[in-house]
Write a protein that holds these residues in place. Sequence first.
Motif, PDB file in Angstrom:
ATOM      1  N   GLY A   1     110.286 160.354 -17.437  1.00 29.30           N
ATOM      2  CA  GLY A   1     111.151 160.909 -18.473  1.00 29.30           C
ATOM      3  C   GLY A   1     111.054 160.177 -19.797  1.00 29.30           C
ATOM      4  N   ILE A   2     109.861 159.689 -20.110  1.00 25.47           N
ATOM      5  CA  ILE A   2     109.628 159.004 -21.379  1.00 25.47           C
ATOM      6  C   ILE A   2     108.457 159.675 -22.089  1.00 25.47           C
ATOM      7  N   SER A   3     108.261 159.345 -23.357  1.00 23.88           N
ATOM      8  CA  SER A   3     107.148 159.939 -24.093  1.00 23.88           C
ATOM      9  C   SER A   3     105.831 159.313 -23.633  1.00 23.88           C
ATOM     10  N   GLU A   4     104.765 160.033 -23.854  1.00 20.48           N
ATOM     11  CA  GLU A   4     103.445 159.509 -23.480  1.00 20.48           C
ATOM     12  C   GLU A   4     103.113 158.253 -24.278  1.00 20.48           C
ATOM     13  N   SER A   5     103.514 158.233 -25.558  1.00 21.91           N
ATOM     14  CA  SER A   5     103.252 157.052 -26.386  1.00 21.91           C
ATOM     15  C   SER A   5     104.022 155.840 -25.865  1.00 21.91           C
ATOM     16  N   ALA A   6     105.235 156.064 -25.352  1.00 20.80           N
ATOM     17  CA  ALA A   6     106.018 154.962 -24.793  1.00 20.80           C
ATOM     18  C   ALA A   6     105.348 154.416 -23.538  1.00 20.80           C
ATOM     19  N   ALA A   7     104.808 155.312 -22.723  1.00 20.27           N
ATOM     20  CA  ALA A   7     104.101 154.872 -21.513  1.00 20.27           C
ATOM     21  C   ALA A   7     102.871 154.052 -21.882  1.00 20.27           C
ATOM     22  N   LYS A   8     102.148 154.502 -22.908  1.00 17.00           N
ATOM     23  CA  LYS A   8     100.955 153.779 -23.348  1.00 17.00           C
ATOM     24  C   LYS A   8     101.322 152.395 -23.883  1.00 17.00           C
ATOM     25  N   GLU A   9     102.437 152.311 -24.601  1.00 22.51           N
ATOM     26  CA  GLU A   9     102.870 151.027 -25.149  1.00 22.51           C
ATOM     27  C   GLU A   9     103.282 150.077 -24.035  1.00 22.51           C
ATOM     28  N   ARG A  10     103.927 150.592 -23.003  1.00 22.05           N
ATOM     29  CA  ARG A  10     104.286 149.742 -21.864  1.00 22.05           C
ATOM     30  C   ARG A  10     103.030 149.186 -21.192  1.00 22.05           C
ATOM     31  N   LEU A  11     102.029 150.023 -21.072  1.00 22.36           N
ATOM     32  CA  LEU A  11     100.778 149.570 -20.450  1.00 22.36           C
ATOM     33  C   LEU A  11     100.084 148.536 -21.327  1.00 22.36           C
ATOM     34  N   ALA A  12     100.095 148.768 -22.630  1.00 23.46           N
ATOM     35  CA  ALA A  12      99.470 147.817 -23.555  1.00 23.46           C
ATOM     36  C   ALA A  12     100.177 146.473 -23.488  1.00 23.46           C
ATOM     37  N   SER A  13     101.505 146.505 -23.436  1.00 27.63           N
ATOM     38  CA  SER A  13     102.287 145.280 -23.347  1.00 27.63           C
ATOM     39  C   SER A  13     101.981 144.546 -22.040  1.00 27.63           C
TER      40      SER A  13
ATOM     41  N   ALA B   1     102.571 160.174 -15.633  1.00 28.35           N
ATOM     42  CA  ALA B   1     103.515 159.065 -15.449  1.00 28.35           C
ATOM     43  C   ALA B   1     104.685 159.179 -16.413  1.00 28.35           C
ATOM     44  N   SER B   2     104.379 159.548 -17.665  1.00 29.75           N
ATOM     45  CA  SER B   2     105.445 159.669 -18.667  1.00 29.75           C
ATOM     46  C   SER B   2     106.400 160.798 -18.307  1.00 29.75           C
ATOM     47  N   GLU B   3     105.860 161.899 -17.801  1.00 32.77           N
ATOM     48  CA  GLU B   3     106.703 163.034 -17.403  1.00 32.77           C
ATOM     49  C   GLU B   3     107.566 162.655 -16.201  1.00 32.77           C
TER      50      GLU B   3
ATOM     51  N   LYS C   1      98.603 159.006 -10.596  1.00 38.72           N
ATOM     52  CA  LYS C   1      99.066 159.782 -11.746  1.00 38.72           C
ATOM     53  C   LYS C   1      98.339 159.252 -12.982  1.00 38.72           C
ATOM     54  N   ASN C   2      98.045 160.125 -13.936  1.00 37.18           N
ATOM     55  CA  ASN C   2      97.505 159.660 -15.202  1.00 37.18           C
ATOM     56  C   ASN C   2      98.677 159.299 -16.112  1.00 37.18           C
TER      57      ASN C   2
END
Length: 222
Positions: free
Chosen positions: A186-198, A181-183, A176-177
Amino acid sequence: MEIYEKGIQQNPDALETTNAVAKAFAPYRADIQEIAISGYSILVNVNVRGYEYFESTYPPAWQEEYEKRRYYAFDPVLVWSLFSTGDKQWSEVPIPDLRRFMNSAKKHGLVYGAAFSRKTGANRSLLSVSRPDRELLPQEMLFLSGLATEFFESLEDGRGLSKGEIAVLQCLSEDKNVKEASEHLGISESAAKERLASARRKVGCKTNYQLVATALRKNLIK
């Protein structure tokens, strides 16, 4: 490190892992306390967003004074530990104590001590210990140096990743991209990106591809 204005705060992304780190640290406490008669402090995975875990057994009166008077802004041991790697007796820290900070510490029994600073991935972790009677002996320095290295490196195996970060990684491992993954979660795309950055900061990876590969190798995801 943004310590001069507000001190070091806990990274909000690390709240889920606090108990896990505390549990991992439990086997080391007794050995540290045997040497650190006046107490110790430990900061785990410090970066620009804050720390993952903090613990201190210094006298409560000293901790209160330290925070109230913002001693973190001119604590030579803390400053050295945040920007250097290695082991130092407090008396050997090459940063001038212009505010005579150590004189205040001595009033609370923190007369002698040593600091052990390590790079952990993209973060920094540090252990500082103190005693009232003498400098640490060479064998004590070697012992605590090995202990600090062992503990901090043990956290690099991914135990510091939150459930949310692992969930996003699992999605990426299933081809999944980030948007998908965010869909799915059930989270926003920005939240998914922040989790990955963390997660990248914690593990020390530059790309999501490296992060997923590392997580698979360490059996953090399927």
